[in-house]
Structure formats: structure tokens, C-alpha cells
Write a protein that holds these residues in place. Structure first.
Motif, short mmCIF file in Angstrom:
data_model
loop_
_atom_site.label_atom_id
_atom_site.label_comp_id
_atom_site.label_asym_id
_atom_site.label_seq_id
_atom_site.Cartn_x
_atom_site.Cartn_y
_atom_site.Cartn_z
N THR A 1 128.30 -20.01 45.88
CA THR A 1 127.17 -19.36 45.21
C THR A 1 125.91 -20.21 45.17
OG1 THR A 1 127.95 -20.07 43.02
CG2 THR A 1 128.68 -17.90 43.81
N ASN A 2 126.01 -21.48 45.54
CA ASN A 2 124.83 -22.33 45.64
C ASN A 2 124.47 -22.65 47.08
OD1 ASN A 2 124.07 -22.80 42.83
ND2 ASN A 2 126.02 -23.85 42.64
N THR A 3 125.04 -21.89 48.01
CA THR A 3 124.73 -22.04 49.42
C THR A 3 123.56 -21.13 49.78
OG1 THR A 3 127.04 -22.52 49.97
CG2 THR A 3 125.62 -21.79 51.77
N PRO A 4 122.50 -21.66 50.41
CA PRO A 4 121.34 -20.83 50.76
C PRO A 4 121.58 -19.98 52.01
CG PRO A 4 120.94 -23.12 51.39
CD PRO A 4 122.27 -23.11 50.69
N PHE A 5 121.17 -18.74 51.91
CA PHE A 5 121.26 -17.80 53.04
C PHE A 5 119.93 -17.09 53.22
CE2 PHE A 5 125.67 -18.04 51.49
CZ PHE A 5 126.35 -18.32 52.66
N THR A 6 119.72 -16.53 54.39
CA THR A 6 118.54 -15.71 54.63
C THR A 6 118.59 -14.51 53.68
OG1 THR A 6 117.37 -14.31 56.22
CG2 THR A 6 119.74 -14.52 56.53
N PRO A 7 117.50 -14.20 53.00
CA PRO A 7 117.53 -13.06 52.07
C PRO A 7 117.51 -11.71 52.76
CG PRO A 7 115.34 -13.99 52.14
CD PRO A 7 116.22 -14.90 52.96
N ALA A 8 117.06 -11.70 54.02
CA ALA A 8 116.93 -10.44 54.76
C ALA A 8 116.19 -9.42 53.88
CB ALA A 8 118.29 -9.94 55.22
N SER A 9 116.65 -8.19 53.83
CA SER A 9 115.89 -7.15 53.12
C SER A 9 115.97 -7.21 51.61
CB SER A 9 116.31 -5.77 53.61
OG SER A 9 115.78 -5.51 54.89
N THR A 10 116.80 -8.10 51.05
CA THR A 10 116.73 -8.26 49.60
C THR A 10 115.37 -8.82 49.20
OG1 THR A 10 117.68 -10.50 49.55
CG2 THR A 10 119.22 -8.64 49.43
N GLY B 1 112.33 -19.20 58.01
CA GLY B 1 112.94 -20.27 57.22
C GLY B 1 113.27 -19.94 55.78
N LEU B 2 112.93 -18.75 55.29
CA LEU B 2 113.19 -18.44 53.89
C LEU B 2 114.69 -18.37 53.61
CD1 LEU B 2 111.76 -17.80 51.21
CD2 LEU B 2 112.01 -15.36 51.76
N ARG B 3 115.10 -19.05 52.55
CA ARG B 3 116.51 -19.08 52.14
C ARG B 3 116.61 -18.91 50.63
NH1 ARG B 3 116.68 -18.62 56.79
NH2 ARG B 3 117.73 -19.88 58.39
N ILE B 4 117.67 -18.28 50.19
CA ILE B 4 117.93 -18.12 48.76
C ILE B 4 119.44 -18.15 48.54
CG2 ILE B 4 118.00 -15.58 48.84
CD1 ILE B 4 116.49 -15.63 46.11
#
Length: 270
Positions: free
Chosen positions: A59-68, A158-161
Motif C-alpha cells: 500500500t506504500n508502493t507508488p503506481f501510475t494513477p492512470a484515470s484515477t 512520471g506521475l505516481r501515487i
């Protein structure tokens, strides 16, 4: 690591930290195994200040937010005047795209519902790089990285969340603690409504993208009842994308929420 976990347990014992780590891991795992994916789930129970996790380590791993990211993109576009309101129509550029609903003039309400990529790319371009960076930082959204181009930093850039950050962002949105006007937040909360029943309202957004060799699918949102609010984040990944992968993120989330007795799955199916 041992000292850190020991500290958390001590803080929980005296009531300074409330958490629940993978309480039903084996029970929830079956929903992920059914679709042959890996992933994580967070549920935050606001009334009881309680977190429930599946695969908490991720849950603390960053992923691309895509359409969220359309949640945040909508807020920024409204706040900066890139779009007047949720009913302002943008003209389709006549380029055929794979989703039929995308091939038409549309407004923000329908673009959010249909996850219309070109509409939100146009909004981001209207906002511009300077203002986008400013608002991402001010809203504390993910890593704030817009590399990859103003029209796709949340898709291929590069956006990650992290899943945990998704929860924090949603909590701040619902509680009007984000640095946007009440008007902007009210509009976005309204267009986020995915399901409304006599017992609860679900506000949520899907997201599907690729990060390196991983396909990523999200379903994030929150559920309001008469006396509580539940925030959730489901993030799944796979290297071997199946035909139903895009639907799996929602399906797993609904099954988990039903299993945790937050919603009734039958309401969703009707």
C-alpha cells in the motif's frame, strides 16, 4: 524493522495508532486469485478510525494513477477556469477512438463517467505545466511529477501515487480539506457518484494503465452512509493481461467491500 513494528504495537496499545493488518488475508486473497492478479486493498472506517488492509506492504508502493487522476484533474481544471463547470461541452476532434462513447462532443460529467481520455488531455493542456505543477504540489498529490508531457503525465509519464496516498487524498476531498474552493470540490463529488442506494452512496473512479512491464488497474473512492464514511483503494497488477483485466479492479473491490460488510453486492448487480 523490528523496532518500528514494536513501536506501532505500543502506540496502538495506548490508543495513539489504530490499525488492522491483513485481518482476513486468506479470505480476501481468493478474489485476487480468481482473476490471477496481485494487488492490495485499503479500507478506512472513518467513524471508528480503523484501517483494514489486504497486502498492507504494497500500500506504500507508488503506481501510475492512470484515470484515477481525473478526480484531481477535474478539481484543478475547475479551480483554474480551464473549464467553467461540469456541463460545459468540449467539441470532439472527429478522430475515431476505440471507445464509442469517446467519439462525440462531451462535458465533464460524461467525460468522467466514460473516462474520456481526450477530454481530460485537453483540460490539462488548458491548465498548462506551470499551474499543473503548482496545484499538484499544493494538493500534495502523489509525487507531483508531470514529466512525459502535459497531455499524458498521468498515463505514460512520471506521475505516481501510492494506494495509501489515494486514501489520504479522498479523505481530504470529502472533508473539504483540499486547497480548492468548496464549489470545485462539490462539483467533483457530484460527478464521482457511481452508485446511490437507500443505504449508501458510492463515489469512485476507475483507472487502467501500464507501468514498465506491469499492467495496473485501480478502483478508488468512498462510501457515505447515514452515520459513517468508508474510503477504499483497490490496486491490482499483472504482467500477463487477461481479457477481463480492466473490469477485474472493480469486480474485486465490490467483492471485498461486500465481504467486509460495507455494501451489499446485490445492490451493485441490480
Amino acid at each position: 524493522m523490528f523496532k518500528y513494528k514494536t513501536l506501532l504495537l505500543l502506540l496502538a496499545a495506548v490508543g495513539l495508532v489504530s490499525f488492522q493488518s491483513d485481518p482476513a488475508g486468506e479470505e480476501l486473497m481468493k478474489f485476487y486469485e480468481e482473476h490471477q492478479v496481485q494487488g492490495s486493498f485499503i479500507l478506512y472506517d472513518q467513524k471508528n478510525d480503523r484501517y483494514t488492509y489486504y497486502n498492507q506492504e504494497q500500500t506504500n508502493t507508488p503506481f501510475t494513477p492512470a484515470s484515477t487522476f481525473k478526480i484531481c484533474n477535474s478539481l484543478i481544471a475547475l479551480e483554474t477556469g480551464a473549464v467553467k463547470d461540469e456541463h460545459t461541452v468540449s467539441k470532439w476532434d472527429q478522430k475515431e477512438r476505440p471507445v464509442p462513447a469517446w467519439n462525440a462532443d462531451t462535458d465533464m460529467r460524461n467525460a468522467f463517467k466514460n473516462s474520456t481520455v481526450w477530454f481530460y488531455q485537453e483540460l490539462a493542456k488548458r491548465v498548462g505545466e506551470e499551474k499543473m505543477k503548482f496545484w499538484l504540489k499544493k494538493a500534495n498529490y502523489g509525487n507531483g511529477d508531470i514529466s512525459g508531457g502535459i497531455d499524458g503525465f498521468w498515463l505514460w509519464g512520471g506521475l505516481r501515487i501510492t494506494p495509501a496516498q489515494q486514501i489520504d487524498f479522498l479523505r481530504n476531498l470529502h472533508q473539504n480539506k483540499l486547497p480548492f474552493s468548496a464549489r470545485s470540490m462539490d462539483i467533483v463529488k457530484d460527478i464521482m457518484i457511481a452508485k446511490s442506494t437507500k443505504d449508501y452512496v458510492i463515489r469512485a473512479k476507475t483507472g487502467n494503465g501500464k507501468q514498465g512491464n506491469l499492467y495496473v488497474s485501480w478502483y478508488v473512492g468512498y462510501i457515505t452512509t447515514a452515520n459513517n464514511v468508508y474510503y477504499f483503494s483497490n490496486c491490482i497488477q499483472t504482467k500477463d493481461k487477461k481479457e477481463d483485466f480492466k473490469k477485474a479492479g472493480v469486480s474485486i473491490a465490490i467483492n471485498v467491500l461486500d465481504n467486509l460488510k460495507v455494501i451489499n453486492k446485490q445492490d451493485w448487480d441490480n
